[in-house]
Every structure is written in structure tokens, then in C-alpha cells.
Design a protein around this motif. Structure first.
Motif, PDB file in Angstrom:
ATOM      1  N   PRO A   1       0.738  -1.312  -0.192  1.00  0.00           N
ATOM      2  CA  PRO A   1      -0.105  -0.076   0.226  1.00  0.00           C
ATOM      3  C   PRO A   1       0.833   1.234  -0.046  1.00  0.00           C
ATOM      4  O   PRO A   1       0.346   2.225  -0.224  1.00  0.00           O
ATOM      5  N   LEU A   2       2.216   1.276   0.111  1.00  0.00           N
ATOM      6  CA  LEU A   2       3.076   2.310  -0.023  1.00  0.00           C
ATOM      7  C   LEU A   2       2.835   3.117  -1.407  1.00  0.00           C
ATOM      8  O   LEU A   2       3.077   4.284  -1.429  1.00  0.00           O
ATOM      9  N   LEU A   3       2.472   2.030  -2.242  1.00  0.00           N
ATOM     10  CA  LEU A   3       2.593   2.773  -3.586  1.00  0.00           C
ATOM     11  C   LEU A   3       1.154   3.233  -3.933  1.00  0.00           C
ATOM     12  O   LEU A   3       0.934   4.011  -4.963  1.00  0.00           O
ATOM     13  N   ALA A   4       0.207   3.417  -3.001  1.00  0.00           N
ATOM     14  CA  ALA A   4      -0.972   3.865  -3.477  1.00  0.00           C
ATOM     15  C   ALA A   4      -0.991   5.282  -2.976  1.00  0.00           C
ATOM     16  O   ALA A   4      -1.559   5.928  -1.874  1.00  0.00           O
ATOM     17  N   THR A   5      -0.069   5.869  -3.595  1.00  0.00           N
ATOM     18  CA  THR A   5      -0.164   7.419  -3.320  1.00  0.00           C
ATOM     19  C   THR A   5      -0.176   8.364  -4.869  1.00  0.00           C
ATOM     20  O   THR A   5       0.316   7.787  -5.831  1.00  0.00           O
ATOM     21  N   ALA A   6      -0.689   9.529  -4.846  1.00  0.00           N
ATOM     22  CA  ALA A   6      -0.697  10.316  -6.061  1.00  0.00           C
ATOM     23  C   ALA A   6       0.505  10.487  -6.765  1.00  0.00           C
ATOM     24  O   ALA A   6       1.635  10.804  -5.967  1.00  0.00           O
ATOM     25  N   GLY A   7       0.799  10.140  -8.175  1.00  0.00           N
ATOM     26  CA  GLY A   7       1.583  10.305  -8.851  1.00  0.00           C
ATOM     27  C   GLY A   7       2.742   9.089  -9.038  1.00  0.00           C
ATOM     28  O   GLY A   7       3.509   8.959  -9.870  1.00  0.00           O
ATOM     29  N   SER A   8       2.156   8.006  -8.195  1.00  0.00           N
ATOM     30  CA  SER A   8       2.959   6.715  -8.471  1.00  0.00           C
ATOM     31  C   SER A   8       2.924   6.395  -9.682  1.00  0.00           C
ATOM     32  O   SER A   8       3.884   5.912 -10.126  1.00  0.00           O
TER      33      SER A   8
ATOM     34  N   HIS B   1       9.707  -0.440  -9.565  1.00  0.00           N
ATOM     35  CA  HIS B   1       8.845   0.393  -8.703  1.00  0.00           C
ATOM     36  C   HIS B   1       8.207  -0.074  -7.562  1.00  0.00           C
ATOM     37  O   HIS B   1       8.423   0.506  -6.564  1.00  0.00           O
ATOM     38  N   ALA B   2       7.651  -1.429  -7.613  1.00  0.00           N
ATOM     39  CA  ALA B   2       7.342  -1.866  -6.336  1.00  0.00           C
ATOM     40  C   ALA B   2       8.378  -2.261  -5.472  1.00  0.00           C
ATOM     41  O   ALA B   2       8.202  -2.380  -4.307  1.00  0.00           O
ATOM     42  N   ALA B   3       9.561  -2.732  -6.062  1.00  0.00           N
ATOM     43  CA  ALA B   3      10.598  -3.211  -5.002  1.00  0.00           C
ATOM     44  C   ALA B   3      11.149  -1.922  -4.120  1.00  0.00           C
ATOM     45  O   ALA B   3      11.663  -2.065  -3.043  1.00  0.00           O
ATOM     46  N   VAL B   4      10.991  -0.842  -4.726  1.00  0.00           N
ATOM     47  CA  VAL B   4      11.299   0.281  -4.101  1.00  0.00           C
ATOM     48  C   VAL B   4      10.202   0.500  -2.616  1.00  0.00           C
ATOM     49  O   VAL B   4      10.816   0.768  -1.510  1.00  0.00           O
ATOM     50  N   ALA B   5       8.981   0.377  -2.770  1.00  0.00           N
ATOM     51  CA  ALA B   5       8.185   0.196  -1.640  1.00  0.00           C
ATOM     52  C   ALA B   5       8.572  -1.038  -0.584  1.00  0.00           C
ATOM     53  O   ALA B   5       8.489  -0.615   0.507  1.00  0.00           O
ATOM     54  N   GLU B   6       8.777  -2.188  -1.088  1.00  0.00           N
ATOM     55  CA  GLU B   6       9.282  -3.068  -0.368  1.00  0.00           C
ATOM     56  C   GLU B   6      10.676  -2.849   0.540  1.00  0.00           C
ATOM     57  O   GLU B   6      10.612  -2.862   1.577  1.00  0.00           O
TER      58      GLU B   6
ATOM     59  N   PRO C   1      10.224  -1.206   5.938  1.00  0.00           N
ATOM     60  CA  PRO C   1      10.635  -1.345   7.170  1.00  0.00           C
ATOM     61  C   PRO C   1      11.130   0.268   7.735  1.00  0.00           C
ATOM     62  O   PRO C   1      11.253   0.359   9.046  1.00  0.00           O
ATOM     63  N   GLU C   2      11.315   1.212   6.984  1.00  0.00           N
ATOM     64  CA  GLU C   2      11.458   2.598   7.538  1.00  0.00           C
ATOM     65  C   GLU C   2      10.262   3.320   7.516  1.00  0.00           C
ATOM     66  O   GLU C   2       9.954   4.122   8.439  1.00  0.00           O
ATOM     67  N   TYR C   3       9.439   3.171   6.566  1.00  0.00           N
ATOM     68  CA  TYR C   3       8.189   4.068   6.390  1.00  0.00           C
ATOM     69  C   TYR C   3       6.918   3.172   7.181  1.00  0.00           C
ATOM     70  O   TYR C   3       6.026   4.040   7.493  1.00  0.00           O
ATOM     71  N   GLY C   4       7.118   2.071   7.408  1.00  0.00           N
ATOM     72  CA  GLY C   4       5.728   1.532   7.471  1.00  0.00           C
ATOM     73  C   GLY C   4       4.819   1.353   6.322  1.00  0.00           C
ATOM     74  O   GLY C   4       5.432   0.901   5.128  1.00  0.00           O
TER      75      GLY C   4
END
Length: 519
Positions: free
Chosen positions: A448-455, A484-489, A493-496
Motif C-alpha cells: 500500500p505504500l505505492l497507493a499515492t498520487a503520482g506513483s 517500482h514495487a521493489a522500492v516500496a518493499e 521497514p523505514e516508512y511502515g
């Protein structure tokens, strides 16, 4: 790594048997693997109590083979049959070892099952395999066994669980999950992983997936049309970066889009293309946006355009840009356009001209919505086009509903690829990349980190960046989707699971690529 449906798995098993294996041999291989994984999960077998929940079919037979091995290796094993079992030869093997065989018909109140579950260190779910159909009948003895297991799973010291091939209650084709499913620690799946293990909600219901080779012929596996995008595949297909390169080596990307309402989208797409390795990015957008954004992405060159009456690119812009497509190796059209009459006219006029862009074009955002309204949409597309819809845009492209798209994401992506004759990227959890003719790939990540405007704008730019470096459209789309998804993975650990913004996806991308190539 290839992924299969239930029907495809049966065909692969038939191919293995035709190549010299037997059903008995396949079951022996499967059961042995389950026993080995169970041993590794427990760490030791001495003094450990293991309960096998065995269904009446081949899945239950795999469980009986595992029970035999675990007993021989020193575990305290019992087998519970909610609905009886037809494998009389294997039952005789277990009886010869004096392994307790408990029958559901002799335990109408479930007291024996409850006692066995309470004492178990590990439970093997061998109830139903790839042929199961949902929903499960709550009155069925197998459903009652699952309910008892779920109750034990919530106890103070719950047993570990190993699922045989697929957890009971998972549709291995769609990822649908029955409410009675009990999530295992490990799913030991045979031959190839199943599609439903990488589609929500199934991907959250299988635990760690361990794939076991049971002797499927390589040529049969190679013919499977669906694959899981893996880090190994990405490493093998990243474009070369020779030391004597210049910016021309890595290609020019043309980004076309923007409107007064959506000002930053073109800059995000440009950043994605640059961070993927493109040598030069040119942005064609409204004059006022070019002025506002020049400082945000000074590395870009600009083609400022006058606005139409509704503050977006007018149809006449297509004529102005006609000579620019051939000057770029790859392009993105759509980020930030907004859906206006001007946008529809511009998109209709510009799409055929994108064919001059040798590497291909990514069609995104409102260019997709404009495309969806065209009766001659497929005829106007670049032969190397990549469409990147989210579920709402996909519903408009297929003229259906979002729930229908989400009910069968893989089927929707394949249908769109065939209808439009090009690569389709259906964004969302476990993004699907589909090519005409049925070939497709799934992203292993759902974050769900990728669920953001501009992603999505960043993703479109990343894909175009790989097109510019010479990747074919199917390869470029898979590279972009995975990275793109690997960035969120990497950042979870840092962002939640919230708080990532699109610009950070682009900024982090080079480090993800570096880590992949050095691992």
C-alpha cells in the motif's frame, strides 16, 4: 518462475507421467518434500507431535506419505480423516507402523480432533488440493476440521501449520479465499506455484511458499504462458551500461502531458525516466507549467505549448509535435492531461504520430480515458504501445465495471492486450503485465505504500526509460513494474505502510537497481 492454474497443473502432471513418471511416484516426491519442510520448520522431530489432516483425494495421499516419513524419522504422528480415505495401500503402511488413524465418523462431537490439535506441535493441512471449489460447505466434515484448527491456532501456544500444495479454502486460480481458511506458516506447492498464491487475498493467506520440483518436463514448463517476475529475471534483463557511453547511448524520452489542474505529473514521469537510466528527457507541456517546473527538474529540456480554452493541450498541439516523436526513442503520453474536449482531440490526433517513436510509447492516465472512448482505438495505437491503466481506467477500456476487473485481474489484462493488440499493465496489488496471445507476468509485491498520487506517473516514466535503452515493450514493462514495487518493499521497514510520496519512488530507484545487481 512460471505460475499455473489448476487445469494447467493437471496437464503438467500428465506430461510428467507421459515422460515416465507415475502417479505413485509423483505422490511419493510430494509427500517426502512435505515431510522435509515440516522437519525444517520444527527444527527437531524427537518428542514432537504432528497431526496430519488428510482429505479423501490425492492431496490427502500426499499427507499420508509425509506421515510415514515423519514417523520413520522419530516424530509422534497421528492422522485424522474427516471424510475417510481411499488410499488403502497407504493406510496399511501406516497401520503397520501403529500410527493412530482417527476417523471423523467415529468422532461426531470432534472431541478426539480437539485433543489431537491441542497436543500438536505441527499440523499438516492435506485436506483439499487444487481441485477444491469455493465456498466450502460449513456443514462438511472438512469445514468442521478447519474450524477446529482455527480455534487451536488462536490458543496460547498454537501449532505450526504446513499446507500441502495449497491451503484448504484457497481458489488457486483466482486467489479467492474461503472464510474458513487457516493461514499456514508454509505452503509446500508442487511442480509450479499456483496463480492464486500471487493474487489478493490469496497472497496473504499462503504463508511462505516453498516450490518443490516433482519431475515436470522442462519443455512442458517452458510452454506455460504466465510467469512471476523475479529479482533474478530483472538482473538478467537490465540494460547494459557500457563505460564508454554518452547520453545518446541511453536514449531520449519525450513526455507529453500536463494541465493547469495536474501540474506535477509530467515532472514525476520525467524523473522516473531519468532515474531508470534514460539519457535525455524532453517535456512537452503547457507554457505556464514549463515555466513553473523548470526549477523542479532542471535536467529536462522543454517544448512549451500554448493552452487550449479549457487549460489543457489542444488538438493543434498534435501538429506542433509531429516532428518530435521521431527525435525520441521512447515516449509517455497522458500524465496530468485532464479529461477535457481538448484532451480528447489532442489524444485522437497525436496517437497515430507516436508510431514514429522507434522504441515505443507508454499511454497513461487521461490519454487512456480518451482512448477508451475511441471506436478505432486499436488502429490508432503505436505497434509498440504499452497501456498502463489502474482498475478504473481498465474498466473504461473494457467497458465493464471495476468489480468485474478486480474479480479477474489477470483475465482483464489479457483481454485488453488482445483487444488493443499491445502490452497492458494493470496496476494495483500484484500488478499484471499482459501481452497479446495470453502471455503474462505478475508482480510478486502488493504494497500500500505505492497507493499515492503520482506513483503511476513515475511508473510510466520508468517503463519509458527502459524502452529508451532498447528494451522491448514486454521486457520494459516487467522491469518497470518490478523495480517500482521493489522500492516500496525496501522502504517499508523505514516508512511502515503509509507516507511514501511519488518523488521518493523515483529518487530511490537507482539504489534498488544497485542492490539488485550487487546481490
Amino acid at each position: 518462475m512460471k505460475l499455473v492454474t489448476a487445469a494447467e497443473m493437471r496437464q503438467l502432471e500428465a506430461a510428467a507421467i507421459a515422460a515416465g513418471s507415475s502417479e505413485v511416484q509423483l505422490m511419493e516426491e510430494a509427500g517426502l518434500a512435505v515431510a522435509q519442510e515440516s522437519w525444517m520448520l520444527l527444527g527437531t522431530l524427537e518428542g514432537r507431535r504432528i497431526l496430519v489432516l488428510a482429505g479423501p483425494g490425492n492431496n490427502g495421499g500426499d499427507g499420508l506419505v509425509a506421515a510415514r516419513h515423519l514417523y520413520d524419522w522419530g516424530a509422534d504422528v497421528a492422522v485424522y480423516f474427516p471424510k475417510g480415505h481411499r488410499e488403502t495401500a497407504r493406510l496399511d503402511e501406516l497401520r503397520a507402523r501403529e500410527i493412530p488413524l482417527l476417523m471423523g465418523e467415529d468422532d461426531p462431537e470432534g472431541q478426539q480432533l480437539a485433543a489431537q490439535l491441542a497436543a500438536a506441535d505441527l499440523v499438516i493441512d492435506a485436506l483439499l488440493g487444487i481441485g477444491q471449489r469455493l465456498p466450502l460447505d460449513p456443514a462438511d466434515p472438512i469445514a468442521r476440521a478447519l474450524a477446529a484448527l482455527a480455534s487451536t491456532r488462536s490458543s496460547y501456544q498454537p501449532p505450526k501449520i504446513v499446507a500441502v500444495d495449497v491451503p484448504t479454502g484457497l481458489d488457486c486460480d483466482t486467489g479467492a479465499v474461503d472464510p474458513l481458511l487457516v493461514r499456514p506458516d508454509i505452503t509446500v506447492t508442487f511442480g509450479l506455484p499456483k496463480v492464486g498464491m500471487y493474487q489478493l487475498p490469496g497472497s496473504d493467506a499462503v504463508g511462505r511458499v516453498q516450490v518443490i520440483d516433482i519431475g515436470i518436463p522442462k519443455d512442458a514448463v517452458d510452454a506455460v504462458p504466465l510467469e512471476l517476475i523475479t529479482s533474478r529475471w530483472v538482473r538478467q534483463h537490465l540494460p547494459a551500461r557500457p563505460a564508454d557511453a554518452n547520453k545518446g547511448t541511453f536514449g531520449r524520452v519525450l513526455v507529453v502531458g500536463g494541465s493547469r489542474r495536474y501540474r506535477g505529473a509530467v515532472a514525476l514521469a520525467a524523473a522516473g525516466a531519468y532515474r531508470a537510466g534514460a539519457g535525455l528527457v524532453t517535456i512537452a507541456t503547457l507554457e505556464e507549467l514549463a515555466h513553473d517546473l523548470a526549477g523542479a527538474i532542471p535536467e529536462a529540456t522543454w517544448l512549451p505549448q500554448p493552452p487550449g480554452p479549457d487549460g489543457s493541450l489542444p488538438g493543434e498541439t498534435a501538429i506542433t509535435l509531429r516532428s518530435e516523436w521521431a527525435a525520441a526513442r521512447a515516449a509517455v503520453i497522458g500524465p496530468g492531461l485532464s479529461l477535457t474536449d481538448d484532451t480528447r482531440a489532442f489524444t485522437w490526433a497525436a496517437l497515430p504520430d507516436t508510431a514514429d517513436c522507434a522504441g515505443g510509447v507508454v499511454v497513461d492516465a487521461d490519454a487512456l480515458n480518451a482512448l477508451a472512448a475511441m471506436d478505432d482505438a486499436s488502429a490508432r495505437l503505436h505497434p509498440r504501445a504499452i497501456l498502463t491503466p489502474h482498475p478504473g481506467e481498465m474498466a473504461r477500456l473494457l467497458r465493464t465495471t471495476v468489480p468485474e476487473v478486480q474479480r479477474d485481474r489477470l483475465g482483464a489484462a489479457r483481454a485488453a492486450a488482445d483487444r488493443f493488440g499491445c502490452i497492458v499493465v494493470l496496476k494495483g496489488a500484484h500488478t499484471v503485465v499482459a501481452a497479446p496471445g495470453g502471455r503474462a507476468a505478475l508482480c510478486p509485491f502488493a504494497n500500500p505504500l505505492l497507493a499515492t498520487a503520482g506513483s503511476g506517473d513515475v511508473l510510466a516514466g520508468i517503463i519509458a526509460g527502459y524502452l529508451a535503452q532498447g528494451a522491448d515493450p514486454f521486457t520494459a514493462a516487467r522491469l518497470g513494474v518490478y523495480l517500482h514495487a521493489a522500492v516500496a518493499e525496501a522502504l517499508e521497514p523505514e516508512y511502515g505502510r503509509a507516507g511514501l510520496i511519488a518523488g521518493e519512488i523515483a529518487a530511490r530507484l537507482p539504489r534498488i537497481v544497485r542492490d539488485l545487481t550487487q546481490s
